[in-house]
Design an enzyme around this catalytic site. Structure first.
Site, PDB file in Angstrom:
ATOM      1  N   PRO A  75       0.855  -1.181   0.000  1.00 52.42           N
ATOM      2  CA  PRO A  75       0.000   0.000   0.000  1.00 52.42           C
ATOM      3  C   PRO A  75       0.900   1.243   0.000  1.00 52.42           C
ATOM      4  O   PRO A  75       1.684   1.454   0.915  1.00 52.42           O
ATOM      5  CB  PRO A  75      -0.776  -0.112   1.313  1.00 52.42           C
ATOM      6  CG  PRO A  75      -0.691  -1.550   1.695  1.00 52.42           C
ATOM      7  CD  PRO A  75       0.615  -2.039   1.149  1.00 52.42           C
ATOM      8  N   CYS A  76       0.823   2.032  -1.052  1.00 52.16           N
ATOM      9  CA  CYS A  76       1.809   3.105  -1.222  1.00 52.16           C
ATOM     10  C   CYS A  76       1.364   4.454  -0.695  1.00 52.16           C
ATOM     11  O   CYS A  76       2.145   5.393  -0.683  1.00 52.16           O
ATOM     12  CB  CYS A  76       2.231   3.220  -2.682  1.00 52.16           C
ATOM     13  SG  CYS A  76       0.887   3.670  -3.778  1.00 52.16           S
ATOM     14  N   THR A  77       0.129   4.578  -0.220  1.00 51.02           N
ATOM     15  CA  THR A  77      -0.325   5.882   0.246  1.00 51.02           C
ATOM     16  C   THR A  77       0.519   6.393   1.409  1.00 51.02           C
ATOM     17  O   THR A  77       0.685   7.590   1.569  1.00 51.02           O
ATOM     18  CB  THR A  77      -1.805   5.836   0.663  1.00 51.02           C
ATOM     19  OG1 THR A  77      -1.982   4.775   1.595  1.00 51.02           O
ATOM     20  CG2 THR A  77      -2.706   5.614  -0.538  1.00 51.02           C
TER      21      THR A  77
END
Length: 124
Positions: A75-77
């Site tokens: 998850p890159c957020t």
């Protein structure tokens, strides 16, 4: 060659793995909505599983059988330089859990999506 796609979301990385010649044995994600889309688009199994539970993740992946590649598109957020970056230790810590899963499986090949801000993370 067989791969497991961790943090599979709706299957973007999986499409690249298939194009590269991998047989994807399973997708894993915790997001139910993303998994519904993944399952509608792809024939192989997709499991709802929180990868913060390393022991369970290793067990589930071993049940698939021997794999040649453990792939992960974290998850890159929490790591993205775009927008308002809010690093959450639980999500950022999944990077370490992904590494623990790979080591526990003794998998020879690991693919981790490169998000440059990951290196500056406090949670990793």
């Amino acid at each position: 060659m067989f791969a497991v796609d961790c943090f599979c979301s709706s299957g973007g990385l999986m499409c690249g793995l298939k194009a590269a010649g991998f047989d994807v044995a399973m997708g894993i994600d915790v997001d139910r909505a993303a998994l519904r889309l993944y399952r509608a688009r792809h024939a192989h199994p997709a499991m709802e599983l929180d990868l913060s539970d390393v022991t369970r993740a290793v067990q589930v992946i071993r049940e698939v059988g021997p794999i040649d590649l453990l792939a992960g598109s974290l998850p890159c957020t929490d790591f993205s330089s775009a927008g308002h970056r809010e690093e959450r230790t639980r999500v950022a810590g999944l990077t370490v859990n992904f590494a623990r899963i790979a080591v526990s499986l003794c998998v020879r090949n690991v693919l981790l999506e490169n998000v440059p801000e990951l290196l500056r993370s406090q949670g990793v």
